[in-house]
Design a protein around this motif. Structure first.
Motif, short mmCIF file in Angstrom:
data_model
loop_
_atom_site.label_atom_id
_atom_site.label_comp_id
_atom_site.label_asym_id
_atom_site.label_seq_id
_atom_site.Cartn_x
_atom_site.Cartn_y
_atom_site.Cartn_z
N MET A 1 0.82 -1.18 0.00
CA MET A 1 0.00 0.00 0.00
C MET A 1 0.87 1.26 0.00
N THR A 2 1.93 1.25 0.78
CA THR A 2 2.78 2.44 0.83
C THR A 2 3.48 2.66 -0.51
N ALA A 3 3.81 1.56 -1.21
CA ALA A 3 4.45 1.70 -2.52
C ALA A 3 3.51 2.38 -3.51
N SER A 4 2.25 1.98 -3.49
CA SER A 4 1.27 2.60 -4.39
C SER A 4 1.08 4.07 -4.07
N LEU A 5 1.03 4.39 -2.81
CA LEU A 5 0.87 5.79 -2.40
C LEU A 5 2.09 6.61 -2.81
N SER A 6 3.27 6.03 -2.68
CA SER A 6 4.50 6.72 -3.09
C SER A 6 4.47 7.05 -4.57
N LEU A 13 4.10 15.93 -6.41
CA LEU A 13 5.12 16.53 -5.55
C LEU A 13 6.44 16.74 -6.28
N GLY A 14 6.50 16.30 -7.54
CA GLY A 14 7.67 16.57 -8.37
C GLY A 14 8.94 15.86 -7.97
N GLY A 15 8.83 14.66 -7.51
CA GLY A 15 10.05 13.94 -7.15
C GLY A 15 9.78 12.51 -6.81
N ASP A 16 10.80 11.86 -6.32
CA ASP A 16 10.71 10.47 -5.91
C ASP A 16 10.28 10.42 -4.45
N VAL A 17 8.99 10.16 -4.21
CA VAL A 17 8.44 10.15 -2.87
C VAL A 17 8.52 8.73 -2.30
N ASP A 18 8.94 8.61 -1.06
CA ASP A 18 9.02 7.32 -0.38
C ASP A 18 8.16 7.38 0.88
N VAL A 19 6.99 6.76 0.82
CA VAL A 19 6.07 6.73 1.97
C VAL A 19 6.36 5.46 2.76
#
Length: 58
Positions: A1-6, A13-19
Motif C-alpha cells: 500500500m505504501t508503494a502505491s501511495l508513493s 510533488l515533483g520527485g521520488d516520494v518514499d512513503v
C-alpha cells in the motif's frame, strides 16, 4: 500500500516520494511489539546484532 501511495504522490510533488509506515507508532500493535522485544531480550543464544535484526532495527 505504501508503494502505491508513493508512486501516486511522485508526480504532484515533483520527485521520488518514499512513503513508509512506522509500525512502532501504531497503538494496536504495541503489545505485540513489547512481547517480541521481551522474547528477544530473554534469548541468551542470540547475539545483540541478531536480536536487533530480528526486531527490525538493523
Amino acid at each position: 500500500m505504501t508503494a502505491s501511495l508513493s508512486v501516486w504522490l511522485d508526480e504532484p510533488l515533483g520527485g521520488d516520494v518514499d512513503v513508509r509506515c512506522d509500525l512502532d507508532r501504531v497503538p494496536a500493535l504495541s503489545a505485540a511489539r513489547e512481547a517480541l522485544l521481551a522474547r528477544l531480550e530473554a534469548a541468551s543464544f542470540a547475539t545483540p546484532d541478531e536480536k536487533r535484526k530480528l526486531a527490525g532495527l538493523g
